[in-house]
Design an enzyme around this catalytic site. Structure first.
Site, PDB file in Angstrom:
ATOM      1  N   ASN A   9      32.588  45.923  19.445  1.00 16.46           N
ATOM      2  CA  ASN A   9      31.547  46.274  18.487  1.00 16.46           C
ATOM      3  C   ASN A   9      31.945  47.609  17.863  1.00 16.46           C
ATOM      4  OD1 ASN A   9      29.208  47.036  17.178  1.00 16.46           O
ATOM      5  ND2 ASN A   9      27.947  47.220  19.022  1.00 16.46           N
ATOM      6  N   LYS A  11      30.405  49.141  15.596  1.00 20.91           N
ATOM      7  CA  LYS A  11      29.221  49.893  15.158  1.00 20.91           C
ATOM      8  C   LYS A  11      29.445  50.421  13.731  1.00 20.91           C
ATOM      9  CE  LYS A  11      28.144  50.693  19.949  1.00 20.91           C
ATOM     10  NZ  LYS A  11      27.567  51.554  20.975  1.00 20.91           N
ATOM     11  N   HIS A  93      20.951  44.528  19.702  1.00 25.52           N
ATOM     12  CA  HIS A  93      21.625  45.661  20.333  1.00 25.52           C
ATOM     13  C   HIS A  93      20.597  46.788  20.514  1.00 25.52           C
ATOM     14  CE1 HIS A  93      24.230  49.103  20.943  1.00 25.52           C
ATOM     15  NE2 HIS A  93      25.170  48.247  21.289  1.00 25.52           N
ATOM     16  N   GLU A  95      20.753  49.815  19.988  1.00 23.43           N
ATOM     17  CA  GLU A  95      20.684  50.751  18.852  1.00 23.43           C
ATOM     18  C   GLU A  95      19.840  50.170  17.724  1.00 23.43           C
ATOM     19  OE1 GLU A  95      24.923  51.388  18.551  1.00 23.43           O
ATOM     20  OE2 GLU A  95      24.856  52.403  20.492  1.00 23.43           O
ATOM     21  N   GLU A 163      23.519  45.223  28.636  1.00 22.31           N
ATOM     22  CA  GLU A 163      23.947  46.576  28.286  1.00 22.31           C
ATOM     23  C   GLU A 163      22.878  47.585  28.689  1.00 22.31           C
ATOM     24  OE1 GLU A 163      27.139  46.441  25.018  1.00 22.31           O
ATOM     25  OE2 GLU A 163      25.194  46.569  24.046  1.00 22.31           O
ATOM     26  N   GLY A 169      27.971  54.438  25.524  1.00 20.52           N
ATOM     27  CA  GLY A 169      28.544  55.634  24.904  1.00 20.52           C
ATOM     28  C   GLY A 169      28.452  56.884  25.750  1.00 20.52           C
ATOM     29  N   SER A 209      30.179  51.594  28.214  1.00 22.56           N
ATOM     30  CA  SER A 209      31.279  52.432  28.725  1.00 22.56           C
ATOM     31  C   SER A 209      32.365  51.636  29.444  1.00 22.56           C
ATOM     32  CB  SER A 209      30.730  53.549  29.627  1.00 22.56           C
ATOM     33  OG  SER A 209      29.915  54.429  28.875  1.00 22.56           O
TER      34      SER A 209
END
Ligand code: PGA
Length: 253
Positions: A9, A11, A93, A95, A163, A169, A209
Site C-alpha cells: 500500500n 498510501k 483502511h 487511515e 491491521e 507506521g 510495520s
C-alpha cells in the site's frame, strides 16, 4: 489451499519517477510463488498497470466511492479503478476510517460497489491501542467484520487484513501470540458466517510495520496468509525481501 498474498500500500506516496521500483520488483519476481499486489495512489494506477502488464504483479486502488458514478467531486468509483487496470481495492483502511470518518456500513457499501465492478476487496480491520488495553480487541474486530463485509463476498473476492492501528507506521508489532489469536478469531468468524469451505479458503493478511527483518516470523503464524505492507512496499528491495520470506514460509490452510 490458500494462495499467499504480498500486498503493498503506497498510501499518498509516489510519482511517475517511482515506477522504476515496479520494474525492479517484477524483474526480481518474474515467476513468484505467491500473489503480488501493489496499491498506488489513484494517479499512478494506469501507468503502474501499464508497467506491470505481462508480469505477475496485480495493481489495486486504496479506496472507492460506494456509488457507480455521479456528482461526487474528488472521488473515484470502483469501475474507474477497474478501467485504470486495478483488480483489487483496499477498503476500510484505518487511515480512511480516521481521516474520513468511514464507518463499517460505509465500507460495506463500497465493497458492494467494488464487487459489482469485478474487484477483489481487501477489507481492513484492527483495534486502537486504547481498545487493546481495555481488552476489547476481539469485540471491535468482530463488529468490524460483521459490519464491513457484505454477504455476497466469496473467498475469491474477499481478503481480510488485520491491521492493529497502533502498529501502523510505528515500528511496533503485536507479539506473534497476539497476531495468532486475532487471525484464528477472524478465521472462525469467517467460517461461521460464510461456511466452513469459504471461511477456510479466504485469505487473511497481517499489516502493521511488516519489514524484511520480521516478515518470516510473522508468516510462520498459523492463519497468516500474507501481509499488507505500507512503508516497506515503497522500495523494491524491501518489498522483494518480504515477498521472498512469504515464498519460503510454511503453507497455510
Ligand atoms: P506500515 O503500514 O507497513 O507502514 O506500518 C501498513 C498499512 O497501513 O497497511
Amino acid at each position: 489451499m490458500r494462495r499467499k498474498l504480498a500486498a503493498g500500500n503506497w498510501k499518498m506516496n509516489g510519482l511517475r519517477a517511482n515506477l522504476t521500483e515496479v520494474t525492479a520488483l517484477t524483474t526480481a519476481h518474474s515467476a513468484p510463488g505467491v500473489d503480488i499486489l501493489l496499491c498506488p495512489p489513484a494517479t499512478l494506477l494506469a501507468p503502474m498497470a501499464a508497467a506491470a502488464e505481462g508480469t505477475a504483479l496485480a495493481v489495486g486502488g486504496q479506496d472507492c466511492h460506494a456509488a457507480a458514478a455521479g456528482a461526487h467531486t474528488g472521488d473515484v468509483s470502483a469501475s474507474m479503478l477497474a478501467d485504470a487496470g486495478a483488480s483489487y481495492v483496499i477498503l476500510g483502511h484505518s487511515e480512511r476510517r480516521a481521516d474520513h470518518g468511514e464507518q463499517n456500513e460505509d465500507i460495506c457499501a463500497k465493497a458492494k460497489a467494488a464487487l459489482a465492478a469485478g474487484l477483489t476487496c481487501v477489507i481492513c480491520v484492527g483495534e486502537s491501542e486504547a481498545e487493546r488495553d481495555a481488552a476489547q480487541t476481539l469485540d471491535i474486530i468482530g463488529e468490524q467484520l460483521s459490519g464491513s463485509i457484505p454477504d455476497d463476498l466469496t473467498a475469491e473476492t474477499l481478503v481480510v487484513a488485520y491491521e492493529p492501528i497502533w502498529a501502523i507506521g510505528t515500528g511496533r508489532t503485536p507479539t506473534l501470540e497476539q497476531i495468532g489469536e486475532v487471525h484464528d478469531f477472524i478465521r472462525a468468524r469467517l467460517q461461521s458466517r460464510f461456511g466452513e469451505a469459504t471461511g477456510a479458503a479466504t485469505r487473511i493478511l497481517y499489516g502493521g510495520s511488516v519489514k524484511p527483518g520480521n516478515a518470516a516470523e510473522i508468516f510462520a503464524v498459523p492463519n497468516v496468509d500474507g501481509a499488507l505492507v505500507g512503508g516497506a512496499s515503497l522500495k523494491a528491495t524491501d518489498f522483494s525481501a518480504i515477498i521472498s520470506a512469504l515464498e519460503a514460509a510454511p503453507q497455510q490452510g
